[in-house]
Design an enzyme around this catalytic site. Structure first.
Site, PDB file in Angstrom:
ATOM      1  N   ASP A 110       0.820  -1.209   0.000  1.00 26.52           N
ATOM      2  CA  ASP A 110       0.000   0.000   0.000  1.00 26.52           C
ATOM      3  C   ASP A 110       0.857   1.264   0.000  1.00 26.52           C
ATOM      4  O   ASP A 110       1.929   1.308   0.610  1.00 26.52           O
ATOM      5  CB  ASP A 110      -0.898  -0.017   1.245  1.00 26.52           C
ATOM      6  CG  ASP A 110      -1.811   1.188   1.325  1.00 26.52           C
ATOM      7  OD1 ASP A 110      -2.668   1.335   0.439  1.00 26.52           O
ATOM      8  OD2 ASP A 110      -1.655   1.990   2.271  1.00 26.52           O
ATOM      9  N   GLU A 133       1.229  -0.438  -5.141  1.00 26.63           N
ATOM     10  CA  GLU A 133       0.191   0.568  -5.377  1.00 26.63           C
ATOM     11  C   GLU A 133       0.914   1.912  -5.475  1.00 26.63           C
ATOM     12  O   GLU A 133       1.224   2.540  -4.467  1.00 26.63           O
ATOM     13  CB  GLU A 133      -0.837   0.589  -4.245  1.00 26.63           C
ATOM     14  CG  GLU A 133      -2.038   1.474  -4.560  1.00 26.63           C
ATOM     15  CD  GLU A 133      -2.389   2.454  -3.457  1.00 26.63           C
ATOM     16  OE1 GLU A 133      -3.340   3.228  -3.650  1.00 26.63           O
ATOM     17  OE2 GLU A 133      -1.710   2.469  -2.412  1.00 26.63           O
TER      18      GLU A 133
END
EC number: 2.4.1.18
Length: 645
Positions: free
Chosen positions: A309, A352
Site C-alpha cells: 500500500d 500501489e
C-alpha cells in the site's frame, strides 16, 4: 516456530545486520525452560528505563514481573513459568521521563477483540496444511503469462449474517470460496487483516503487524481459510502497509516513550495524509521488523502475494512544498523485494504506486525497485474520467483511452477497478455512468469489455460484478438483494461470461507484458468514439479483434480492418439481449473481404451496437498471406517494451 534464546543471539545481529527471523526472538513464545513450561517474553525498547510484563496473571501489577535487559541496544526478556495459551498481557514500560505506559506486543501473533487492546499468548504452531498440490501447480506456471483475475474484497463487509454480525474466517471459507470459484477469479485480494483498533480504517492503520485480526477468529482459522482457497485453486493476496502506522496509545507509536519505530525528526515523522506516523525505514531494527513480518505471513499463512500500500507516499518525503525522494524507502523496498523473491520466486509483489517512478517492476540488479507488478493508476483514472463524461463530449477527450498504450509495457501492470474509486462520494462504477437506467448498464458492460481486452492483469472490487448501485459502505454488506432485479442479473451473467471468455482466450493474457500482444486497428476515430484493436497470443493464429463503441449510435456495415483470416465469428457482444442489451449482434459468420483496410490485409463489415463491445475470433488459421516486401503478415505493435522481469 524455532524460538531462539536471547542470550544465544549474536549481540548486534538484530541491530546491525539483516535478520529476517526476528519473530523467533521477539514476542511471547510458549517454551520449556529448566523443565518448567511457561512463556518467554522478549521485546525491543531501546530507551526504556525499566520493563515488565503485566496481565491477569499478576493483576496488572508492573512491579511483579520485571524484565531483564539483555543487550545494550534495548532488548528485554523474561521467562514466566506456568502461563498458558490464551493468557492476555501487555508490556509496562517505565520511560526515561519516569512515566509508566502500557503497550501491546509488537510481535504478538494474536490480540484481544477490539475495543480491548491487550495481546494474547497463542501457539501459532500446529496447523496441518493440505496445499502441497497448490504449491506444485503454482511452480509450473508463470505469473506473467497466465490469466489473472483478482477479486478485491473487504472481509468485514462482503457479506454479513442476518443479525449484522461478522462471518468468521472459517465461515467465510464456506461462503466466499464457492462464489469466487463460480466467477472464475484466480485470486482474492483482501484488504489488511493485521490487527487494527478502528474498523473504519479498513485495516490500513495497524497496531499488530504479526496478529491476524481477531475480529474473525484465531490465526489457525485464517490458515484454514487460506488452505481452503488453495484447495480450490484460488491464490490469496494480502494488502500490506509497511509505510506508516496508527498513533493509538497501545500500539507502536512512541513505543518506549520516544520515537522507536517512527522517525525522530518531526518533519518526516508525521504523515498528514492519514494522521499516522511513518516507519523509520532507515533504521535496521525497523527494517528487520517489517521484512521479518512479510516473510512471517508467507511462511506461516502461505500467502501468495502482497499488494504493498501507498508506495507513492513512501518514495517521497511528506515535507510541505517539496518532492524529494526518500532514499531510506527506496533502499528498503529493494531489500524487501530481494528477501521476498529469495523466499518464493513465484510470489506476487504488487506496488500501489501513482507516481512516474521508473523501473518499479524491474529487478533490483537492473536498478529497479524489484516488484513484479504495479497497479496502473493512470489507466484507471483516465478511463473512469472518460466514462463519466457525457457520450457526446467523449470525442474531445479521446486521448484518455489511448494514452495508456504509450506506456503499457514500461512496467508489468495490473488494471485496478479498486475500492478507492467507489467510496467517499465517488459513486459506484455503475452510477458513474451517465445517462438513463439502460444507458448505465450498457456502458458498464462496455467498460468491462474494454477492461478485459486491454493489456494488463485484472482486479475488480467486490460488488462490481453484479452492478452494485450504491457506492461501497464499509459498515454494511453488499446489496445482495439487487439480484432480485433483472438488469443486475443480466449484468452478473454478462460478467461471468466475460471472465470465462477472458480465461479461455490466450490472446487476452499470454502477451500482456509484450508489445507483440497488442496492435491498434483504429485509434483515431474520435468523431464516432470507436476504438478497434487486435490482441495476439504466442501463436499467430491466436488473435482476437475488439471493437468498442462509446456512444449510443448503432452502425450497420461498419468496416473494420482485420488480419488475413478467411472467416470471423463474434464470440461476445455486450449488447446481446441475454445481457440486457438491445440485440444489435452479429449472429452470422463474417467473411473477411480481401481488400486492405486500416493497414490490415482484409476487412469485415459488422454491426456495431450502441454502447457496445464486439469481440471477433478468426475461424480458420491464417493463409500465410504476403506483404508487398514478400514477408508474412505479422501482428505487431508500434510501442517498445522494457522487457519482463
Amino acid at each position: 516456530m524455532n524460538v531462539i534464546n536471547c542470550e544465544e543471539v549474536k549481540r548486534d545481529e538484530f541491530h546491525t545486520e539483516k535478520y529476517y527471523e526476528s519473530y523467533n526472538i521477539f514476542g511471547a513464545h510458549i517454551v520449556t525452560e529448566d523443565e518448567m513450561r511457561g512463556v518467554r517474553f522478549t521485546v525491543w525498547a531501546p530507551h526504556a528505563k525499566a520493563m515488565s510484563v503485566v496481565g491477569d496473571f499478576n493483576e496488572w501489577d508492573y512491579e511483579q514481573h520485571k524484565m531483564l535487559q539483555v543487550t545494550e541496544e534495548g532488548i528485554w526478556s523474561l521467562f514466566i513459568p506456568h502461563i498458558e495459551e490464551k493468557e492476555i498481557y501487555k508490556y509496562a514500560i517505565e520511560t526515561m521521563a519516569g512515566d509508566v505506559i502500557f503497550k501491546a506486543d509488537p510481535y504478538a501473533v494474536y490480540a484481544e477483540v477490539r475495543p480491548n487492546t491487550a495481546s494474547v499468548v497463542f501457539d501459532i504452531k500446529g496447523y496441518e496444511w493440505n496445499d502441497k498440490n497448490w504449491s506444485r501447480k503454482k511452480k509450473k506456471k508463470s505469473v506473467y503469462k497466465e490469466a489473472m483475475t483478482v477479486y478485491e474484497l473487504h472481509f468485514g463487509s462482503w457479506k454479513k449474517k442476518e443479525d449484522g454480525t461478522l462471518y468468521s474466517y472459517r465461515e467465510m471459507a464456506e461462503e466466499l470460496i464457492p462464489y469466487v470459484v463460480e466467477h472464475q477469479f484466480t485470486h482474492i485480494e483482501i484488504m489488511p487483516l493485521v490487527e487494527h483498533p478502528y474498523d473504519r480504517s479498513w485495516g490500513y492503520q495497524g497496531t499488530g503487524y504479526y496478529a491476524a485480526t481477531s475480529r474473525f477468529g484465531t490465526p489457525h482459522d485464517l490458515m484454514h481459510f487460506v488452505d481452503e482457497c488453495h484447495k480450490y485453486g484460488i491464490g490469496v493476496i494480502l494488502d500490506w502497509v509497511p509505510g506508516h502506522f496508527c498513533k493509538d496509545a497501545h500500539g507502536l507509536y512512541l513505543f518506549d516513550g520516544t520515537p522507536t519505530y517512527e522517525y525522530k525528526d518531526k518533519d518526516v515523522q508525521e504523515n498528514p495524509v492519514w494522521g499516522t506516523v511513518n516507519f523509520d525505514l532507515g533504521k535496521r531494527e525497523v527494517r528487520n521488523f517489517l521484512i521479518s513480518n512479510a516473510l512471517f505471513w508467507m511462511r506461516y499463512f502461505h500467502i501468495d502475494g502482497f499488494r504493498v500500500d501507498a508506495v507513492a507516499n513512501m518514495l517521497y518525503w511528506n515535507k510541505e512544498g517539496q518532492e524529494q525522494s526518500n532514499e531510506h524507502a527506496v533502499s528498503f523496498l529493494r531489500e524487501l523485494n530481494e528477501a521476498v523473491f529469495a523466499e518464493d520466486e513465484d510470489f506476487l509483489m504488487t506496488a500501489e504506486d501513482s507516481t512516474a517512478w521508473p523501473l518499479v517492476t524491474a529487478p533490483t540488479y537492473e536498478g529497479g525497485l524489484g516488484f513484479n507488478y504495479k497497479w496502473n493508476m493512470g489507466w484507471m483514472n483516465d478511463v473512469l474520467k472518460y466514462m463519466e463524461c457525457a457520450p457526446e463530449y467523449r470525442k474531445y477527450i479521446h486521448e484518455k483511452m489511448t494514452f495508456s498504450l504509450l506506456y503499457a509495457y514500461s512496467e508489468n501492470f495490473i488494471l485496478p477497478l479498486s475500492h478507492d474509486e467507489v467510496v467517499h462520494g465517488k459513486k459506484s462504477l455503475l452510477n458513474k455512468m451517465p445517462g438513463d437506467y439502460w444507458d448505465k448498464f450498457a456502458q458498464l458492460r462496455l467498460l468491462y469489455g474494454y477492461f478485459f481486452t486491454h493489456p494488463g492483469k485484472k482486479l475488480l472490487f467486490m460488488g462490481g460484478e453484479f452492478g452494485q448501485f450504491d457506492e461501497w459502505k464499509d459498515l454494511e454488506d453488499l446489496d445482495w438483494n439487487l439480484h432480485d432485479f433483472e438488469m443486475h442479473r443480466y449484468m452478473h451473467d454478462y460478467f461471468k461470461e466475460l471472465i470465462a471468455l477472458y480465461k479461455r482466450s490466450k490472446p487476452l493474457w499470454q502477451l500482456d507484458h509484450s508489445p507483440e500482444g497488442f496492435q491498434w486497428i483504429d485509434a483515431n476515430n474520435n468523431e464516432q468514439s470507436i476504438f478497434s484493436f487486435i490482441r495476439q497470443g504466442d501463436k499467430q493464429e491466436d488473435a482476437l479483434v475488439v471493437v468498442c463503441n462509446f456512444t449510443k449510435a448503432t452502425y450497420e456495415n461498419y468496416k473494420v480492418g482485420v488480419p488475413d483470416f478467411e472467416y470471423y465469428n463474434e464470440v461476445l457482444n455486450s449488447d446481446a439481449e441475454q445481457y440486457g442489451g438491445s440485440g444489435q449482434v452479429n449472429k452470422k459468420r463474417l467473411k473477411a473481404i480481401q481488400e486492405p483496410f486500416h493497414n490490415q490485409a482484409a476487412h469485415v463489415e459488422i454491426t456495431i451496437p450502441p454502447f457496445g463491445v464486439s469481440i471477433l475470433r478468426p475461424v480458420k488459421t491464417r493463409k500465410g498471406s504476403k506483404k508487398q516486401d514478400g514477408s508474412k503478415t505479422k501482428v505487431r505493435s508500434n510501442v517498445t517494451s522494457r522487457g519482463k522481469r
